[in-house]
Design an enzyme around this catalytic site. Sequence first.
Site, short mmCIF file in Angstrom:
data_model
loop_
_atom_site.label_atom_id
_atom_site.label_comp_id
_atom_site.label_asym_id
_atom_site.label_seq_id
_atom_site.Cartn_x
_atom_site.Cartn_y
_atom_site.Cartn_z
N TYR A 1 -82.71 -32.43 2.86
CA TYR A 1 -82.37 -31.02 2.65
C TYR A 1 -83.30 -30.40 1.62
O TYR A 1 -83.84 -29.31 1.81
CB TYR A 1 -80.91 -30.89 2.20
CG TYR A 1 -80.56 -29.52 1.69
CD1 TYR A 1 -80.39 -28.44 2.56
CD2 TYR A 1 -80.40 -29.28 0.31
CE1 TYR A 1 -80.08 -27.17 2.09
CE2 TYR A 1 -80.10 -28.02 -0.16
CZ TYR A 1 -79.94 -26.97 0.73
OH TYR A 1 -79.64 -25.71 0.26
N SER B 1 -83.14 -23.39 -3.09
CA SER B 1 -82.09 -24.23 -3.66
C SER B 1 -82.61 -24.99 -4.88
O SER B 1 -83.76 -25.43 -4.91
CB SER B 1 -81.61 -25.24 -2.62
OG SER B 1 -80.80 -26.24 -3.20
N GLU C 1 -81.87 -27.87 -5.50
CA GLU C 1 -82.11 -29.24 -5.05
C GLU C 1 -83.61 -29.53 -4.89
O GLU C 1 -84.04 -30.69 -4.92
CB GLU C 1 -81.38 -29.51 -3.73
CG GLU C 1 -79.87 -29.53 -3.83
CD GLU C 1 -79.33 -30.83 -4.42
OE1 GLU C 1 -80.03 -31.86 -4.33
OE2 GLU C 1 -78.21 -30.81 -4.95
#
Length: 329
Positions: free
Chosen positions: A154, A130, A132
């Site tokens: 996460y 990801s 992120e």
Amino acid sequence: MNKIQVKTAFITGISGQDGAYLSKLLWEKDYKIVGITRNNHADSLEKLKQLGVDQYVLMEECDLLDISSVITLINKHMPDEIYNLAAQSSVGLSFKQPIGTINFNIVSVLNLLEAIRIIKPDIRLYQASSSEMYGKVAELPVTINTPMHPLSPYAISKASAHWIVVNYRESYGLYACNGVLFNHESFLRSNGFFVKKVLQETVRNHHNPDWVLKVGSIDVKRDFGYSPNYVEAMWLMLQAEIADDFIICSGKSITLRSIIEYVFAKLDVSINKLVIDDAFIRPTDIEDIYGDNSPAKTKLGWQYELDFYQVLDILIEEERAFFERKTHE
């Protein structure tokens, strides 16, 4: 007419948008598809049904936190490829459930890799990383070598899983690669995600005088793309001669506010219907992020030129058509 199935692929997290579009892609390429779910409920098939591919997928229950279950399933089907899309994938939820998020997103990947190493080392693994993971970056665009500074539980879990994949590739010679996908949307996106929320609520309520759209920080910028095109990059990564990691993105960012303004304008909704609600503001957030997709284009032959406003046009029409069908049922 029965197809001759050339390869077998596992897809974990098959009930999500990417799992559905990837299933459609692999079925068109004559794969035998085994979908892995934690619980084999009917809702696992809902997105597959919407694409008309549910009947072509063999569903199997498997707890990815139990390595013996993973080993049993690999022994049963001996897949050629595994696409690991399973994760607790909500950034917001990860702040409320950090231990569960980190535990699942790391241990599940470790179990898949270890089972491959033990049972069938020639399996090719795709891991859904990801954007992120990069979080607070000093320079843009993000490349695969940009230092990581994750800002959520996460993101931390995804960064850990990413490096576990790299380690198994380098230490054990497995064909394992990370696809670092930036935000990518579709009609099949789950309801908790920002673009889906904006589209769904606005289409359903744009004639309702009492409705308002409640959102959090909308002046942050993100790199958005289109899921059906992004799953093509997943497949291309596992067809390459040498396993490697790639950024999959559009290459530019836009503000969340501009998405809302575009959707409101298309549906003739007053901007006064927009309400900033502190309940939706995250403890930490990324101000601006976009990636460099040129390695995926040059090394994999991946093609992507869509502007996100073009994608929004597609999604608005799909959302309207779906809502009208539901209204008249």
